[in-house]
Design a protein around this motif. Sequence first.
Motif, PDB file in Angstrom:
ATOM      1  N   UNK A   9       0.848  -1.198   0.000  1.00 34.16           N
ATOM      2  CA  UNK A   9       0.000   0.000   0.000  1.00 34.16           C
ATOM      3  C   UNK A   9       0.885   1.249   0.000  1.00 34.16           C
ATOM      4  N   UNK A  10       0.554   2.175  -0.908  1.00 35.81           N
ATOM      5  CA  UNK A  10       1.319   3.426  -0.992  1.00 35.81           C
ATOM      6  C   UNK A  10       0.388   4.626  -0.928  1.00 35.81           C
ATOM      7  N   UNK A  11       0.940   5.752  -0.401  1.00 36.60           N
ATOM      8  CA  UNK A  11       0.183   6.998  -0.273  1.00 36.60           C
ATOM      9  C   UNK A  11       0.964   8.122  -0.939  1.00 36.60           C
ATOM     10  N   UNK A  12       0.279   8.847  -1.813  1.00 35.84           N
ATOM     11  CA  UNK A  12       0.887  10.012  -2.474  1.00 35.84           C
ATOM     12  C   UNK A  12       0.279  11.267  -1.880  1.00 35.84           C
ATOM     13  N   UNK A  13       1.156  12.246  -1.520  1.00 42.45           N
ATOM     14  CA  UNK A  13       0.681  13.496  -0.910  1.00 42.45           C
ATOM     15  C   UNK A  13       1.061  14.658  -1.818  1.00 42.45           C
TER      16      UNK A  13
ATOM     17  N   UNK B 225      -7.829  -1.976  -3.347  1.00 44.89           N
ATOM     18  CA  UNK B 225      -6.970  -0.926  -3.891  1.00 44.89           C
ATOM     19  C   UNK B 225      -5.580  -1.032  -3.270  1.00 44.89           C
ATOM     20  N   UNK B 226      -4.612  -0.423  -3.933  1.00 48.15           N
ATOM     21  CA  UNK B 226      -3.242  -0.475  -3.411  1.00 48.15           C
ATOM     22  C   UNK B 226      -2.615   0.903  -3.230  1.00 48.15           C
ATOM     23  N   UNK B 227      -3.325   1.946  -3.635  1.00 48.25           N
ATOM     24  CA  UNK B 227      -2.754   3.298  -3.499  1.00 48.25           C
ATOM     25  C   UNK B 227      -3.858   4.344  -3.419  1.00 48.25           C
ATOM     26  N   UNK B 228      -3.453   5.516  -2.930  1.00 41.60           N
ATOM     27  CA  UNK B 228      -4.385   6.636  -2.835  1.00 41.60           C
ATOM     28  C   UNK B 228      -3.579   7.937  -2.879  1.00 41.60           C
TER      29      UNK B 228
END
Length: 239
Positions: free
Chosen positions: A130-134, A220-223
């Motif tokens: 899981x990855x998070x983009x800011x 899902x794997x990202x947001x």
Amino acid sequence: MKKIISALLAVTMVVTMAFGFASCSSKEYKDTDATVPVTNEQGETVTDKNGEAVTELSTESKKNDDSSTASSKSETSSTSAKKTENAKEKESNKDKTTKKASSTKKAQTTKKAETTTKETTTEKPEKREVSVSVAIPTYRQVKDAKLTIKYKTEKDKEYQVLKMDDPNDKKNKLDYEVVKLDGKTVKTYSLGKIKGDVKVKVSLSGIDLTGNTATVKSNESSVTISPATGIDIVNGKFD
């Protein structure tokens, strides 16, 4: 003396005749009752090689024999019919049992197939990266700020702080990363392999943010989170 002998002979003859008559009567009765002489076409009695009359069963005896035979045949026929009926009934019960077993097996197979289909349709979530983009916002009064990312899995009761690399010491981990508030930079961070839904929220030190939370669904794997600062909201600016 002669008179006495004559008397005895007379008595003897009388007794002999009486026995002979009784014997003949008995034989005649039996012959008449059970058998009759066999005669030829001229009505003469047929004799065997010993000269004795050939006899046969009387009509009455034949009737009795015929009745017995008919009764025996009737009983045999009745017994046979009963056996046939029992066999048919047994076969019918066997067919019913077979059909019932077939229906039960079919119902069980159908139920098992439905269960298998449900299990196949409802897939259990698996661990994935899981990855998070800011998207770093802009803030006119401050150029730099400490970015902190917190996340919580379905099993967690409280949020965990994502550890980030210390730019001054690669062996050290920090609870934040200093970022420039230029409104252009997008930074991506990995939360590791997690199963199920993941709730994420970001914060910038000393700055009030909105739109800074999101949920990564189990499929899902990202947001991507694009927070906005308080001043940008007042001025109507989001870039």
